[in-house]
Enzyme design. Structure first.
Site, mmCIF file in Angstrom:
data_model
loop_
_atom_site.group_PDB
_atom_site.id
_atom_site.type_symbol
_atom_site.label_atom_id
_atom_site.label_comp_id
_atom_site.label_asym_id
_atom_site.label_seq_id
_atom_site.Cartn_x
_atom_site.Cartn_y
_atom_site.Cartn_z
ATOM 1 N N THR A 14 0.815 -1.212 0.082
ATOM 2 C CA THR A 14 -0.211 0.160 0.056
ATOM 3 C C THR A 14 0.758 1.317 -0.032
ATOM 4 O OG1 THR A 14 -1.682 -1.040 1.060
ATOM 5 C CG2 THR A 14 -1.830 1.165 1.387
ATOM 6 N N ASP A 59 1.301 -6.519 -4.505
ATOM 7 C CA ASP A 59 0.449 -6.625 -3.328
ATOM 8 C C ASP A 59 0.904 -7.943 -2.528
ATOM 9 O OD1 ASP A 59 -1.759 -7.383 -1.754
ATOM 10 O OD2 ASP A 59 -3.027 -5.937 -2.711
ATOM 11 N N SER A 60 1.052 -7.745 -1.148
ATOM 12 C CA SER A 60 1.981 -8.755 -0.582
ATOM 13 C C SER A 60 1.032 -10.034 -0.353
ATOM 14 C CB SER A 60 2.359 -8.299 0.831
ATOM 15 O OG SER A 60 1.219 -8.384 1.665
ATOM 16 N N SER A 61 -0.340 -9.762 -0.659
ATOM 17 C CA SER A 61 -0.927 -11.129 -0.499
ATOM 18 C C SER A 61 -0.844 -12.038 -1.859
ATOM 19 C CB SER A 61 -2.599 -10.861 -0.597
ATOM 20 O OG SER A 61 -2.831 -9.998 -1.639
ATOM 21 N N THR A 91 1.434 -4.811 4.093
ATOM 22 C CA THR A 91 1.257 -5.204 5.413
ATOM 23 C C THR A 91 0.316 -6.588 5.597
ATOM 24 O OG1 THR A 91 -1.268 -4.175 5.649
ATOM 25 C CG2 THR A 91 0.738 -3.052 6.079
ATOM 26 N N THR A 276 -0.729 -22.659 19.529
ATOM 27 C CA THR A 276 -2.215 -22.247 19.869
ATOM 28 C C THR A 276 -2.745 -21.003 18.914
ATOM 29 O OG1 THR A 276 -3.518 -21.221 21.574
ATOM 30 C CG2 THR A 276 -1.324 -20.540 21.387
HETATM 31 N N1 ASP Z 1 -3.134 -5.629 0.245
HETATM 32 C C1 ASP Z 1 -2.056 -4.772 0.609
HETATM 33 C C2 ASP Z 1 -0.482 -5.641 0.667
HETATM 34 O O1 ASP Z 1 -0.426 -6.279 1.716
HETATM 35 C C3 ASP Z 1 -2.019 -4.254 1.948
HETATM 36 C C4 ASP Z 1 -1.002 -3.388 2.555
HETATM 37 O O2 ASP Z 1 -0.025 -3.086 1.901
HETATM 38 O O3 ASP Z 1 -1.332 -2.756 3.784
HETATM 39 O O4 ASP Z 1 0.110 -5.218 -0.126
#
Ligand code: ASP
Length: 342
Positions: A14, A59-61, A91, A276
């Site tokens: 982001t 995008d890190s996903s 993130t 856990t």
């Molecule tokens: N979808 C974004 C990512 O992980 C979210 C972010 O960067 O806050 O690249």
């Protein structure tokens, strides 16, 4: 003091995104354009920095284990030329990357600060500017934190203890089982008790081992889980499983087929790690009969590791060595500050 220099590995996220058609997209060079236009990024108190933009920005996903290895290899290739490193990252999977980097980079004597933001730098109201500026200062700080850390919203966290805990707020990250390494207010306050000693460059050399084809997975238990679901999950080529259990490490034990499935996979050499689902606290396999039954079936304790740390540690160790018993033994040792032994 000579001017300090920081290498920025810009992987996406982001922090540098642009709004197009109502949603955020990674756009090449867009972040750098904002930084050039912002006088704060030209401030003389900042270290000298070089930005290496990844291609494509992600995008890190969309990130996978080979991306973790690319970042670690990039840091290694530039290790001698810089005083510290900042990894700009989305993130969503930042805690996985920070954990994976901590395991792959052994013997660090320089800081590696992973950061990003919840709102892009291009927006008037954002958390990107503070996160990036403070990360640059932390990476260049002469009171070096010689490890992989995650900096976000005024707190420096040990990378392999971090988790994303908030999808909306600026306080997106926490390290639930360990206090922050530093807090950033009017003063920059380091928690010196937790800081690792900086190894002498002559006595310590950076070692890098990439994560390759890890074949690991994680499964969060839920009431009613069937042996069939677990059986499917444990099929080859899976070599390691983080089993996210209840409370102090408990699982249902009234279904003999479920336990038999676990025991059969463990006997085949699948490393099963009991972590856990709770955000805080530790697995104690022998506190309840249910936990002890899991241990008898061959699951080992993940103690207070986050699921992110356990998964990336498994992937790393299985990349280092094929011997399941050695991997089980190492999983239960504290390698980078990721777990607390009782
Ligand atoms: N979808 C974004 C990512 O992980 C979210 C972010 O960067 O806050 O690249």
């Amino acid at each position: 003091m000579t001017e300090r220099s920081v290498y920025i590995a810009y992987t996406g996220g982001t922090i540098g995104m642009k709004q197009l058609d109502g949603s955020y997209h990674p756009v090449a060079d867009y972040l750098q354009t904002q930084m050039v236009a912002n006088p704060l990024f030209q401030h003389p108190d900042l270290p000298h920095y070089t930005i290496h933009q990844y291609q494509p920005l992600l995008d890190s996903s969309d990130m996978a284990p080979h991306d973790w290895s690319t970042i670690a290899a990039d840091i290694c290739a530039n290790y001698g030329a810089y005083d510290g490193f900042v990894v700009l990252h989305g993130t969503d999977t930042m805690a996985y990357t920070a954990s994976a980097l901590a395991f792959m980079l052994e013997g660090l004597s320089k800081p590696v600060i992973v950061t990003g933001s919840q709102i892009p730098l291009c927006e008037l109201r954002n958390d990107a500017q503070e996160n990036l500026i403070t990360s640059l200062l932390l990476a260049a700080n002469s009171l070096t934190v010689p490890e992989v850390c995650l900096y976000f919203n005024g707190r420096l966290l040990r990378g392999c203890r971090s988790v994303k805990v908030n999808a909306d707020g600026f306080d997106a990250f926490d390290s639930p089982n360990e206090t922050p390494l530093a807090t950033v207010g009017i003063e920059l306050l380091f928690n010196k008790r937790l800081l690792k000693d900086v190894p002498h460059p002559q006595q310590s050399e950076l070692k890098f081992k990439a994560i390759v084809q890890p074949h690991v997975g994680s499964l969060r238990l839920f009431p009613g889980i069937s042996a069939h679901v677990l059986h499917n999950m444990l099929q080859p080529p899976l070599r390691g499983l983080v089993l996210e259990t209840y409370g102090a490490g408990n699982a249902p034990t009234h279904d003999p087929a479920l336990l038999a499935t676990l025991a059969e996979a463990a006997a085949r050499g699948v490393v099963i790690v009991n972590c856990t689902q709770c955000l805080r606290g530790t697995v104690n396999l022998y506190k309840y009969a249910n936990g002890a039954t899991l241990a008898q079936a061959g699951a080992i304790s993940g103690y207070d590791m986050t699921a992110e740390a356990a998964l990336t540690k498994l992937a790393y160790l299985l990349s280092v060595c094929d011997d399941a018993d050695w991997v089980r033994q190492q999983m239960q040792q504290n390698l980078r500050g990721e777990l607390t032994l009782p």
